[in-house]
Design an enzyme around this catalytic site. Structure first.
Site, PDB file in Angstrom:
ATOM      1  N   CYS B 137       0.848  -1.188   0.000  1.00  0.00           N
ATOM      2  CA  CYS B 137       0.000   0.000   0.000  1.00  0.00           C
ATOM      3  C   CYS B 137       0.887   1.242   0.000  1.00  0.00           C
ATOM      4  CB  CYS B 137      -0.867  -0.025   1.246  1.00  0.00           C
ATOM      5  SG  CYS B 137      -1.556   1.579   1.639  1.00  0.00           S
ATOM      6  N   GLU B 172       9.759   0.602 -11.400  1.00  0.00           N
ATOM      7  CA  GLU B 172       8.461   0.744 -12.060  1.00  0.00           C
ATOM      8  C   GLU B 172       7.360   1.130 -11.074  1.00  0.00           C
ATOM      9  OE1 GLU B 172       7.821  -2.932 -14.128  1.00  0.00           O
ATOM     10  OE2 GLU B 172       9.519  -2.642 -15.463  1.00  0.00           O
ATOM     11  N   CYS B 183      -7.359   0.151   0.832  1.00  0.00           N
ATOM     12  CA  CYS B 183      -7.327  -0.237   2.247  1.00  0.00           C
ATOM     13  C   CYS B 183      -7.854   0.906   3.119  1.00  0.00           C
ATOM     14  CB  CYS B 183      -5.910  -0.643   2.655  1.00  0.00           C
ATOM     15  SG  CYS B 183      -4.764   0.735   2.804  1.00  0.00           S
ATOM     16  N   GLU B 325      15.374  -0.100 -19.156  1.00  0.00           N
ATOM     17  CA  GLU B 325      15.185  -1.500 -19.571  1.00  0.00           C
ATOM     18  C   GLU B 325      14.697  -1.469 -21.009  1.00  0.00           C
ATOM     19  OE1 GLU B 325      12.437  -3.675 -17.138  1.00  0.00           O
ATOM     20  OE2 GLU B 325      13.270  -2.936 -15.245  1.00  0.00           O
TER      21      GLU B 325
END
Lengths: 439, 439, 439
Positions: B137, B172, B183, B325
């Protein structure tokens, strides 16, 4: 569907609106045009400008109010009718007949916070919270009481209002698959409904062929609402659930109808069904108020055949049939919202005329600048100026004022929503309905 | 995007790496090549062989560490730096500049067991357990503390390591739709965020046009995170949730940036954005460390236009921009993972050069023999021998060493991620983005 | 698959059926035809008519009983064998060999109400309630006890019944993705299974390459069943879960096999695998009773290649191989249930003969008039008259009675269900299997 003959337009019973002076005339079988309007979304000083423009365009009807519960009753029992009084007055004094919607499709946030048990529950057991619309359980006794309360208050206020020519009960009942709910009260009501329908559990087991796959039920309590499981449920259980859900929704509409019939005896009323709705039988809904009405978003259907079929279906459902919402340009809720080219809206208007619809309301007057449907076209664009089809609409209203509706065709098609529910439980061809088959 | 002019390469500020001796040269605007490497997946005696081969191929940069929390800290507070010391030493002494990743995208199992409240919660209320990555979270205070703890430890160890030329924060961020969490702490933080942004509930109701569909909120507490419901939520609520989620993630990146800036002042840092990420504004992320970086998997996009657009977007986001990448052959995570033919990788390298990227790291050095990405191509195949594009890559690195990047184009495109978030809430054409439109 | 040579038909061991008098002959390698029948769905006075018609058509085998638990045991321990005695007597005295199915795929409602802990749990944590079939947890000790109880009772009653020629254990074990269950007992059993397989957690971490993405497990208890999470789980975890699930299902089949082997020693037995089942290894299932059997619904496959492959796979799995269910016309459960033209059923029968199948049972004798499969074709239509392929089937049975099966081909294909499980975890091409690749 059965094409019925309709000896008299239901609206003629309503003296002032059908025969009165002003811009609303009583001639039988002339299609009237109108529009859906959200005064609560615009400054009050704009209302008169909009009303005059509507009349100038040739519109005679304006539907308002159906989502405005929070505006009518900002907190419990503290009603604010002032704005609605002024909206009705402004519109009707410009010469428009107001169709007043009851706002039970959008109970306000304060009510949902106060009574979260009203919330609809999805098949996976999760509540479907407020924030959109139709987030209510059709079985909820509390919601029934709240609906009766707000409708009673509206009818007391506007039951004999001369500006109001018709009422709409709720909005698109059943749309968004909202008829079926999986909450505990629905489970209990379903058990009772099954017992009333089948009498004995042996009779149900026999009717449902429960021997196959050992689904023989020992008692009514053991029949649970069809939650997702390993593979398909019995089509008989699925069908029973659809019938039960429709009964629950219809019963809610009837409770409102009773109040309107008693308190607004001069007004016809209806409940518009979503175009392509698979939840409720249009004839049964039309039977409540004697006036059939439907949405018509041709680009939301599989094509012209289905679009025309839906008009014919509603046309046959009651002596008087309205298109309560019709797209006026690009819509916002399909996967690909295609461009609506020149001449397309005129063609849709002529098609509705050819089907013999008594009224045709565009959705909506002006494109919203906020909220869920802000990308939906209006007759006016977001900035308040005429949109691309505006003059085409004016011209076509003029053209259709002189047209005589064609005779109803004599062909008859057998249509039964319970067939459709059965098809839904085992489709065989994706998208198959009575009116459209993707082969 | 706005094409910005960049008077000076941000990396030049970092003396050793940009101007020092050895294999890393300071010439402005020459594209450097590199590769992502997972020493923790291979025996130590292989590392020197790999490092020598990387240098031989013409690579100058190697990114390591970003998923290795469990290896760095096998149990709480029991750090094992030995392997990482040796890996950095082996790679840098071979002439490679190490880009060191903080491992917060993959908190270890022991930590998740100890503090399950860190777990991200999906929109349907179900926790998203460990076993993959980004299962945290963004609001969790406990996870913030744990992130600070591991990054502080890393910076204490490697803040002035001469082998390290840059840091990558997290990996990322936002990918896999991990920015939004449902939540309870996120709900509370969202309430506070809304209150800070709008001041009064009346102001929010007005800005969101809450009159429509009766979504008028009585107070900030009544605004719930957009859980799935009957039909669409207000686009304003959805947009607010995206803005809030991005703020939470950015705040986590900034907390790490502060530690790195203080403890590793000679090192530039960045956080690579997933190619096509719709969660975070690249400019905002690039602003944290002054270095933009992105992933580039052209076969994961809708085609060459989107692929080039993404490079240009990141190129414009900061004075220095890296492809952190880049696919080196067939990838493993699209629906159909197509063959990468001869010449394709060379073309991608030239395209990145044409866009003016400052560095270009292949993902990954050697195809993994276990774990989630074991079917993803590497420069070396699973058995440790050169893969099909290996010699093509060597040749193209040589070719691009002599090339001068083209001038930046003078065209400007307006791009705003908040537009993209709005488009997402009502797409109109499947797959539509700023950079790709499937018509 | 490996094509095995089969020196002797397994059925020859079973003296009466394989060599006895009457309509069932012992000649090796002659394909017998049969049909699936649900006497519990039809009035008893129809049974003899149906049996005579079956024999007249050339059928020799009839499978019954596999979904009739509720009919066999309407309430706990109150068995009703009378109807089944009469059904077996009626069918066998007409000259048919009865294949008797154990009904554990459809535990009755009363049992599920009594022991809801038997219910299978989906990956999202929601129980999968009764109402369809295979709604049981393969690990459940209670369900194991209940299965043993009903099978023991059946074997006591019919273990030496001369009308019964073979037994079917359960029905389509694993079908509908029912092998994997996410309940707490499955979690505990999985932990134990992992410990048995890997011995130490270090060994598991090493085998699974847990370094990547920091999924290093501190202990076996920390390995949770692969619930949906942010992105992909380790393919090693997914594979372990498939292996474990298969073991649990096989263990349940073996428990039934033991009872049948002891109590019905003259009868071969099998458990039919759903055509295209991806849950269980056909060789392992066939090994339980020495008789391989499968469903074959060619229109439910990707085409003729996959359909033939599946026959060959089962043909190679045991000395004797049956098609236990074969479509006899249009099916009801695919997305589009296509028309089955003239000659198609005959072709399917010849294909099965060419593959060397020992028996071929049509599904089903008569189309059901209620329940889940009421739109599935039977040899008889719903009204009890021959369906469109009836005479074609009669003619083809005659034709194949004179045919000698072709020699088994000598080509060998390597096939391993664990490969298939691995492919499933990362498909690369939608629909890819060993037998079908959509390119």
């Amino acid at each position: 569907m059965w094409y019925v003959s309709y000896p008299e337009c239901g609206l003629r019973k309503h003296a002032r609106w059908a025969t009165g002076a002003g811009s609303i005339h009583g001639s039988l079988r002339r299609m009237r045009f109108g529009v859906c309007y959200y005064p609560e979304q615009w400054p009050e000083d704009r209302w008169a400008i909009d009303a005059a423009a509507m009349v100038d365009l040739g519109l005679e009807l304006v539907r308002i109010g159906e989502f405005a519960w929070a505006k009518m009753e900002p907190t419990r029992d503290s009603f604010d009718w002032g704005w609605l009084d002024r909206a009705i007055e402004t519109l009707s004094s410009a010469g428009l007949g107001v169709v007043l919607g009851t706002p039970t499709a959008t109970p306000p946030v304060w009510l949902m916070r106060e009574h979260p048990e009203i919330m609809s529950v999805a098949s996976d057991g999760r509540p479907r919270p407020y924030g959109s619309r139709r987030h209510t359980c059709p079985t909820s006794e509390r919601f029934r009481e709240e609906s009766v309360r707000i409708v009673t208050a509206m009818v007391e206020r506007y039951g004999d209002d001369e500006g109001v020519v018709a009422w709409q009960i709720d909005n698109e009942p059943g749309n968004h698959d909202s008829a079926r709910c999986w909450c505990d009260p629905c489970q209990n009501a379903f058990t009772e409904w099954l017992e009333r329908r089948y009498g004995t559990i042996a009779s149900l087991n026999d009717a449902w062929g429960a021997e196959f796959w050992s689904t023989t039920y020992p008692d009514f309590e053991s029949i649970v609402l069809p939650k997702p499981t390993v593979t398909s449920h019995s089509p008989s259980l699925l069908l029973a659930h659809r019938r039960f859900a429709a009964d629950q929704v219809i019963s809610g509409l009837e409770a409102q109808a009773e109040i309107i019939a008693a308190g607004a005896p001069a007004h016809p009323f209806t409940s518009n069904l979503y175009f392509g709705d698979r939840e409720l039988n249009p004839r049964r809904v039309a039977g409540i108020g004697g006036l059939a009405s439907c949405d018509a978003y041709p680009q939301g259907t599989s094509g012209p055949i289905e679009a025309r079929f839906n008009l014919a279906l509603h046309r046959s459902a009651a002596p008087t049939a309205w298109v309560m919402e019709h797209q006026a340009g690009r819509i916002n809720w399909t996967e690909r919202n295609a461009h609506v080219g020149e001449g397309q809206v005129a063609q849709w208007m002529r098609e509705a005329a050819a089907e013999g619809m008594d009224a045709f309301l565009f959705f909506r007057w002006r494109a919203g600048r906020s909220g869920q449907e802000q990308y939906h076209t209006g007759l006016l664009d977001h900035h308040g100026e005429p949109g691309p089809s505006y003059e085409e609409i004016r011209k076509t209203i003029g053209e259709l004022a002189d047209a005589t509706p064609t005779d109803a065709p004599r062909a008859a098609l057998l249509w039964d929503i319970e067939d459709l529910w059965s098809i839904d439980s085992e489709v065989h061809a994706p998208g198959a309905t009575h009116s459209a088959l993707t082969l």
